[in-house]
Design a protein around this motif. Structure first.
Motif, PDB file in Angstrom:
ATOM      1  N   TYR A  14      29.387  50.621  40.865  1.00 25.34           N
ATOM      2  CA  TYR A  14      29.375  49.254  40.346  1.00 25.34           C
ATOM      3  C   TYR A  14      30.349  48.350  41.098  1.00 25.34           C
ATOM      4  CZ  TYR A  14      26.322  50.835  36.636  1.00 25.34           C
ATOM      5  OH  TYR A  14      25.244  51.339  35.939  1.00 25.34           O
ATOM      6  N   VAL A  15      31.432  48.891  41.585  1.00 25.08           N
ATOM      7  CA  VAL A  15      32.328  48.110  42.445  1.00 25.08           C
ATOM      8  C   VAL A  15      31.658  47.858  43.786  1.00 25.08           C
ATOM      9  CG1 VAL A  15      34.545  48.092  43.655  1.00 25.08           C
ATOM     10  CG2 VAL A  15      34.425  48.884  41.284  1.00 25.08           C
ATOM     11  N   LEU A  16      30.958  48.867  44.309  1.00 26.58           N
ATOM     12  CA  LEU A  16      30.221  48.686  45.564  1.00 26.58           C
ATOM     13  C   LEU A  16      29.124  47.627  45.407  1.00 26.58           C
ATOM     14  CD1 LEU A  16      29.946  52.418  46.671  1.00 26.58           C
ATOM     15  CD2 LEU A  16      31.144  50.610  47.911  1.00 26.58           C
ATOM     16  N   ARG A  17      28.455  47.631  44.270  1.00 21.41           N
ATOM     17  CA  ARG A  17      27.435  46.613  44.021  1.00 21.41           C
ATOM     18  C   ARG A  17      28.066  45.220  43.972  1.00 21.41           C
ATOM     19  NH1 ARG A  17      23.900  46.457  38.509  1.00 21.41           N
ATOM     20  NH2 ARG A  17      25.932  45.840  37.676  1.00 21.41           N
ATOM     21  N   ALA A  18      29.238  45.118  43.368  1.00 20.60           N
ATOM     22  CA  ALA A  18      29.935  43.833  43.304  1.00 20.60           C
ATOM     23  C   ALA A  18      30.338  43.350  44.695  1.00 20.60           C
ATOM     24  CB  ALA A  18      31.168  43.962  42.404  1.00 20.60           C
ATOM     25  N   CYS A  19      30.692  44.293  45.582  1.00 15.93           N
ATOM     26  CA  CYS A  19      31.010  43.909  46.967  1.00 15.93           C
ATOM     27  C   CYS A  19      29.814  43.235  47.624  1.00 15.93           C
ATOM     28  CB  CYS A  19      31.422  45.143  47.772  1.00 15.93           C
ATOM     29  SG  CYS A  19      33.039  45.821  47.347  1.00 15.93           S
ATOM     30  N   GLU A  20      28.632  43.786  47.374  1.00 10.78           N
ATOM     31  CA  GLU A  20      27.426  43.202  47.952  1.00 10.78           C
ATOM     32  C   GLU A  20      27.164  41.817  47.372  1.00 10.78           C
ATOM     33  OE1 GLU A  20      23.069  44.852  49.267  1.00 10.78           O
ATOM     34  OE2 GLU A  20      23.942  45.634  47.419  1.00 10.78           O
ATOM     35  N   ARG A  21      27.325  41.672  46.073  1.00 11.88           N
ATOM     36  CA  ARG A  21      27.065  40.397  45.406  1.00 11.88           C
ATOM     37  C   ARG A  21      28.009  39.299  45.870  1.00 11.88           C
ATOM     38  NH1 ARG A  21      26.029  41.969  39.028  1.00 11.88           N
ATOM     39  NH2 ARG A  21      23.895  42.770  39.269  1.00 11.88           N
ATOM     40  N   HIS A  22      29.263  39.679  46.149  1.00 10.22           N
ATOM     41  CA  HIS A  22      30.282  38.689  46.498  1.00 10.22           C
ATOM     42  C   HIS A  22      30.583  38.669  47.993  1.00 10.22           C
ATOM     43  CE1 HIS A  22      31.389  37.513  42.356  1.00 10.22           C
ATOM     44  NE2 HIS A  22      31.015  38.746  42.055  1.00 10.22           N
ATOM     45  N   LEU A 309      36.751  44.593  40.974  1.00 13.29           N
ATOM     46  CA  LEU A 309      36.812  44.120  42.357  1.00 13.29           C
ATOM     47  C   LEU A 309      37.509  42.765  42.452  1.00 13.29           C
ATOM     48  CD1 LEU A 309      35.987  44.231  45.370  1.00 13.29           C
ATOM     49  CD2 LEU A 309      33.875  43.052  44.700  1.00 13.29           C
ATOM     50  N   LEU A 310      37.098  41.822  41.619  1.00  9.67           N
ATOM     51  CA  LEU A 310      37.657  40.480  41.691  1.00  9.67           C
ATOM     52  C   LEU A 310      39.152  40.475  41.357  1.00  9.67           C
ATOM     53  CD1 LEU A 310      34.760  38.401  40.092  1.00  9.67           C
ATOM     54  CD2 LEU A 310      35.285  38.727  42.517  1.00  9.67           C
ATOM     55  N   CYS A 311      39.544  41.239  40.361  1.00  8.77           N
ATOM     56  CA  CYS A 311      40.971  41.319  40.021  1.00  8.77           C
ATOM     57  C   CYS A 311      41.766  41.902  41.187  1.00  8.77           C
ATOM     58  CB  CYS A 311      41.165  42.168  38.769  1.00  8.77           C
ATOM     59  SG  CYS A 311      40.706  41.347  37.229  1.00  8.77           S
ATOM     60  N   ALA A 312      41.215  42.920  41.840  1.00  9.04           N
ATOM     61  CA  ALA A 312      41.905  43.516  42.982  1.00  9.04           C
ATOM     62  C   ALA A 312      42.119  42.493  44.091  1.00  9.04           C
ATOM     63  CB  ALA A 312      41.110  44.710  43.513  1.00  9.04           C
ATOM     64  N   LEU A 313      41.157  41.587  44.268  1.00  9.39           N
ATOM     65  CA  LEU A 313      41.243  40.561  45.310  1.00  9.39           C
ATOM     66  C   LEU A 313      42.051  39.344  44.872  1.00  9.39           C
ATOM     67  CD1 LEU A 313      37.537  40.696  46.551  1.00  9.39           C
ATOM     68  CD2 LEU A 313      39.564  41.409  47.863  1.00  9.39           C
ATOM     69  N   GLY A 314      42.496  39.329  43.614  1.00  5.36           N
ATOM     70  CA  GLY A 314      43.267  38.200  43.115  1.00  5.36           C
ATOM     71  C   GLY A 314      42.409  37.039  42.654  1.00  5.36           C
ATOM     72  N   ARG A 315      41.126  37.312  42.378  1.00  3.24           N
ATOM     73  CA  ARG A 315      40.227  36.269  41.891  1.00  3.24           C
ATOM     74  C   ARG A 315      39.990  36.465  40.395  1.00  3.24           C
ATOM     75  NH1 ARG A 315      35.256  36.884  46.219  1.00  3.24           N
ATOM     76  NH2 ARG A 315      36.496  37.040  48.152  1.00  3.24           N
ATOM     77  N   MET A 316      40.121  35.400  39.617  1.00  7.16           N
ATOM     78  CA  MET A 316      39.895  35.514  38.180  1.00  7.16           C
ATOM     79  C   MET A 316      38.404  35.730  37.890  1.00  7.16           C
ATOM     80  SD  MET A 316      40.620  32.838  35.048  1.00  7.16           S
ATOM     81  CE  MET A 316      42.409  33.000  35.135  1.00  7.16           C
ATOM     82  N   PRO A 317      38.052  36.795  37.161  1.00  3.78           N
ATOM     83  CA  PRO A 317      36.648  37.002  36.798  1.00  3.78           C
ATOM     84  C   PRO A 317      36.169  35.891  35.858  1.00  3.78           C
ATOM     85  CG  PRO A 317      37.942  39.005  36.472  1.00  3.78           C
ATOM     86  CD  PRO A 317      38.911  37.894  36.699  1.00  3.78           C
TER      87      PRO A 317
END
Length: 440
Positions: A14-22, A309-317
């Motif tokens: 699911y984190v890998l899928r989020a990488c593709e989406r973002h 994923l977004l939290c790891a990158l410092g982006r607010m979900p």
């Protein structure tokens, strides 16, 4: 702006899928089990690197260098793998990129340090006694009866047991010595009589943005001890609002005390039977197992993999909670010892009433041990959506029986004759023949 990149330790679909989406470039460091599984789907332009040990910084750094990525600059390093939390925190410092703080990661791993910190912060928490070496428990105080004996930094329910007397504790110690248990620092924790809850949540900037509660149909440890498949459901924030009102102060205070800034969490709580008090048990800086991702998405419309994923990158979900009024939960499947021959397909399971998703995690030919010892040792699971709690409980029992009747395992330790008898029972049309012609 250049494309963001993230170093992932441990395969999380699911984190890998989020990488593709973002549109995030992913470099995945995974262990041999994930590498050999054939089920890891990488986003386009991403890289997978096999390493021997995803909990070892040396292995991870060496893997990057062997792949020619030793000098690559990552925006963040992230893991959903429980045992790699502190490793990833240290790796982030080595690589100079965003990740969880090492001390914070430690508090989410070491249950003794975790409970000491929460107790000091005034959070209701189970009483504990440190077991420095489970091989010798002679100096361990016996203060609560019964108690739960667990590794200081374990995962799931591996090597966890209920001890009801000092003799039980000594017997467990002897068993660990005989089996040469490698993890020897344990914790003795008071047994709380009551329902076992879990809270799946997201923190950003040190604040809890979202949390959703769940409840085991029977306590997780009791299910594993009794060799009964685990089942659980999500608690509805509307029809069961009182549960959230009682749990929220504990959840928020615990996350604040543990210092989680940006990330997802899985918290275990007890709803004490006699007092109705909510007592903290433990918390991990990752999402829960047993189809937690799918349940939270189906019940609350919240994607924990994307949030991680977004939290790891410092982006607010951007969380858009939409509560499904139906009862959402899951059941895990286990099996008897032996070699898996066949089981119902995912499509066959989804055709059952109220089953909306199913997944098997081990293929035919896999050998099952005589006794499952951890909640993570499920062979598969199914997600259910029912109109009521009573209907959900009924469907769980029906699905257990239905699956069990169709789950075929070749028993271990049989003679050749017993194996032929076993085959005749399951496949009578595959009879072995001893002669060419019948005698007239």
């Amino acid at each position: 702006m250049s494309r963001s990149s993230v170093l992932l330790v441990g395969a999380d679909p699911y984190v890998l899928r989020a990488c593709e989406r973002h549109d995030v470039e992913a470099v995945l460091l995974c262990n041999s089990g994930a590498y050999d599984s054939g089920r890891v789907r990488l986003p386009a332009g991403s890289t997978m690197i096999r390493v021997d040990d995803v909990t070892n910084v040396e292995d991870l750094v060496a893997g990057l260098h062997r792949a020619g990525l030793g000098d690559k600059k990552f925006d963040a390093v992230q893991t959903s793998w429980e045992f790699s939390a502190v490793t990833v925190a240290a790796l982030g410092r080595v690589l100079g990129c965003r990740t969880i703080d090492p001390e914070t990661a430690l508090y989410f791993r070491d249950k003794s340090l975790q409970k000491e910190r929460l107790r000091a912060a005034g959070v209701p928490v189970t009483r504990t006694a440190l077991v420095p070496d489970v091989y010798d428990v002679s100096e361990v105080p016996w203060e609560f009866e019964p108690a739960v004996l667990k590794p200081i930094a374990g995962g799931g329910t591996t090597s966890t047991s209920v001890v009801r007397s000092r003799k039980d504790l000594e017997d467990a110690s002897r068993k660990f010595r005989e089996e040469r248990e490698t993890k020897r620092t344990f914790l003795l924790e008071e047994f709380v009589d009551g329902d076992e809850w879990m809270a799946e949540g997201i923190a950003f900037g040190g604040e809890v943005l979202f949390f959703g509660l769940g409840i085991y149909s029977e306590p997780c440890l009791e299910a594993v001890t009794g060799q009964k498949p685990i089942s659980l459901r999500r608690i509805d924030p509307d029809s069961e609002a009182e549960s959230y009102q009682r749990a929220e102060p504990v959840v928020r205070a615990a996350i604040a005390a543990l210092g989680l800034q940006d990330g997802v969490f899985h918290m275990e709580l007890f709803n004490e039977r006699e007092t109705g008090r909510i007592v903290f048990s433990e918390c991990a800086a990752r999402r829960g197992g047993a189809m937690t991702q799918e349940q939270v998405l189906a019940k609350f419309n919240v994607d924990l993999g994307e949030a991680a994923l977004l939290c790891a990158l410092g982006r607010m979900p951007q969380i858009d909670v939409k509560v499904n009024p139906d009862v959402v939960g899951c059941i895990g499947f286990y099996g008897p010892a032996g070699t898996i021959v066949s089981y119902p397909t995912a499509d066959e399971m989804v055709s059952r009433p109220d089953v909306v998703f199913a997944q098997m995690w081990v293929p035919p030919g896999f050998v099952l041990s005589p006794k499952f010892s951890a909640s993570a040792e499920m062979i598969g699971a199914a997600l259910l959506v029912s109109e009521s709690v009573a209907a959900f409980d009924q469907r769980i029992e029906e699905l257990r029986d239905w699956f069990g009747e169709r789950f075929v395992v070749a028993e271990p330790g049989l003679t050749s004759g017993q194996r032929w008898a076993w085959q005749r029972k399951h496949w009578p049309d595959r009879e072995y023949r001893d002669w060419l012609f019948e005698v007239q």
